[in-house]
Design a protein around this motif. Structure first.
Motif, PDB file in Angstrom:
ATOM      1  N   LEU A  91       9.373   5.966  -7.546  1.00 53.40           N
ATOM      2  CA  LEU A  91       9.126   4.676  -8.185  1.00 53.40           C
ATOM      3  C   LEU A  91      10.227   3.689  -7.819  1.00 53.40           C
ATOM      4  O   LEU A  91      11.393   4.068  -7.702  1.00 53.40           O
ATOM      5  N   VAL A  92       9.850   2.445  -7.650  1.00 53.00           N
ATOM      6  CA  VAL A  92      10.835   1.400  -7.402  1.00 53.00           C
ATOM      7  C   VAL A  92      11.118   0.732  -8.738  1.00 53.00           C
ATOM      8  O   VAL A  92      10.301  -0.024  -9.260  1.00 53.00           O
ATOM      9  N   LEU A  93      12.271   1.057  -9.289  1.00 47.94           N
ATOM     10  CA  LEU A  93      12.691   0.469 -10.554  1.00 47.94           C
ATOM     11  C   LEU A  93      13.899  -0.417 -10.276  1.00 47.94           C
ATOM     12  O   LEU A  93      14.736  -0.107  -9.429  1.00 47.94           O
ATOM     13  N   LYS A  94      14.000  -1.507 -10.991  1.00 49.15           N
ATOM     14  CA  LYS A  94      14.989  -2.539 -10.672  1.00 49.15           C
ATOM     15  C   LYS A  94      16.426  -2.134 -10.988  1.00 49.15           C
ATOM     16  O   LYS A  94      17.353  -2.651 -10.393  1.00 49.15           O
ATOM     17  N   SER A  95      16.596  -1.203 -11.924  1.00 47.36           N
ATOM     18  CA  SER A  95      17.954  -0.822 -12.278  1.00 47.36           C
ATOM     19  C   SER A  95      17.989   0.639 -12.727  1.00 47.36           C
ATOM     20  O   SER A  95      16.964   1.251 -13.024  1.00 47.36           O
ATOM     21  N   TYR A  96      19.204   1.162 -12.763  1.00 46.65           N
ATOM     22  CA  TYR A  96      19.406   2.533 -13.235  1.00 46.65           C
ATOM     23  C   TYR A  96      19.049   2.644 -14.716  1.00 46.65           C
ATOM     24  O   TYR A  96      18.557   3.664 -15.169  1.00 46.65           O
ATOM     25  N   GLN A 151       0.830  -1.210   0.000  1.00 44.09           N
ATOM     26  CA  GLN A 151       0.000   0.000   0.000  1.00 44.09           C
ATOM     27  C   GLN A 151       0.862   1.258   0.000  1.00 44.09           C
ATOM     28  O   GLN A 151       0.557   2.226  -0.680  1.00 44.09           O
ATOM     29  N   VAL A 152       1.940   1.230   0.769  1.00 41.73           N
ATOM     30  CA  VAL A 152       2.856   2.373   0.809  1.00 41.73           C
ATOM     31  C   VAL A 152       3.497   2.571  -0.564  1.00 41.73           C
ATOM     32  O   VAL A 152       3.604   3.696  -1.062  1.00 41.73           O
ATOM     33  N   GLN A 153       3.915   1.476  -1.184  1.00 41.01           N
ATOM     34  CA  GLN A 153       4.532   1.582  -2.511  1.00 41.01           C
ATOM     35  C   GLN A 153       3.537   2.100  -3.536  1.00 41.01           C
ATOM     36  O   GLN A 153       3.886   2.916  -4.380  1.00 41.01           O
ATOM     37  N   HIS A 154       2.306   1.648  -3.476  1.00 40.36           N
ATOM     38  CA  HIS A 154       1.280   2.144  -4.397  1.00 40.36           C
ATOM     39  C   HIS A 154       1.045   3.636  -4.186  1.00 40.36           C
ATOM     40  O   HIS A 154       0.894   4.394  -5.154  1.00 40.36           O
ATOM     41  N   LEU A 169       1.921   9.167  -6.061  1.00 38.66           N
ATOM     42  CA  LEU A 169       2.486  10.500  -5.833  1.00 38.66           C
ATOM     43  C   LEU A 169       3.506  10.848  -6.918  1.00 38.66           C
ATOM     44  O   LEU A 169       3.573  11.998  -7.378  1.00 38.66           O
ATOM     45  N   GLY A 170       4.282   9.865  -7.351  1.00 38.43           N
ATOM     46  CA  GLY A 170       5.236  10.100  -8.439  1.00 38.43           C
ATOM     47  C   GLY A 170       4.543  10.474  -9.738  1.00 38.43           C
ATOM     48  O   GLY A 170       4.956  11.407 -10.423  1.00 38.43           O
TER      49      GLY A 170
END
Length: 142
Positions: free
Chosen positions: A97-102, A5-8, A13-14
């Motif tokens: 956002l949580v993205l797996k890589s740069y 929920q926090v990530q969503h 927000l992003g």
């Protein structure tokens, strides 16, 4: 479940900040499109309280400089402003956002920047000058 929920909420927000970036750039780009034309400056600022109108004087005596202004100022200022957009996008994507890589972050920035360029360079500036004239007329009547 709480972490999801926090990530969503962070992702939402992003996306909100990306939309806000679009919305905040609209008046700036329209203003740049308006000052990019010498005739718009003349119509907006008039003679500035001088005995002689400096815009009309310059247009009459220095037409090359007026043509240079009309051809370069809008493009240079808009390009300088648009160079800041990838930095803002990278900050938004790296914080929210949580993205797996740069590399994935760079891809998101590239895609977002492409849409910015399409909207602001092609569409807004194409219709910006005529809308500014309409806005100027409406504010004068009010």
């Amino acid at each position: 479940k709480g972490s999801a929920q926090v990530q969503h909420a962070r992702e939402s927000l992003g996306y909100f900040f990306v939309a806000l970036l679009f919305v905040l750039f609209v008046p700036i780009v329209l203003w740049i499109a308006a000052i990019a034309r010498w005739e718009s400056l003349h119509a907006t600022f008039g003679n500035l309280g001088f005995g002689q109108d400096p815009f009309a004087y310059s247009q009459e005596h220095y037409p090359e400089q007026v043509a240079l202004w009309n051809g370069l100022v809008g493009t240079v200022v808009l390009t300088a402003l648009m160079t800041t957009v990838p930095s803002f996008l990278m900050w938004i994507f790296s914080v929210f956002l949580v993205l797996k890589s740069y590399t994935q972050q760079q891809l998101w920035v590239q895609n977002g920047y492409f849409y910015f360029l399409v909207v602001f360079v092609l569409l807004v500036t194409a219709i910006g000058s005529s809308d500014f004239g309409l806005l100027q007329t409406v504010t004068f009547l009010v």
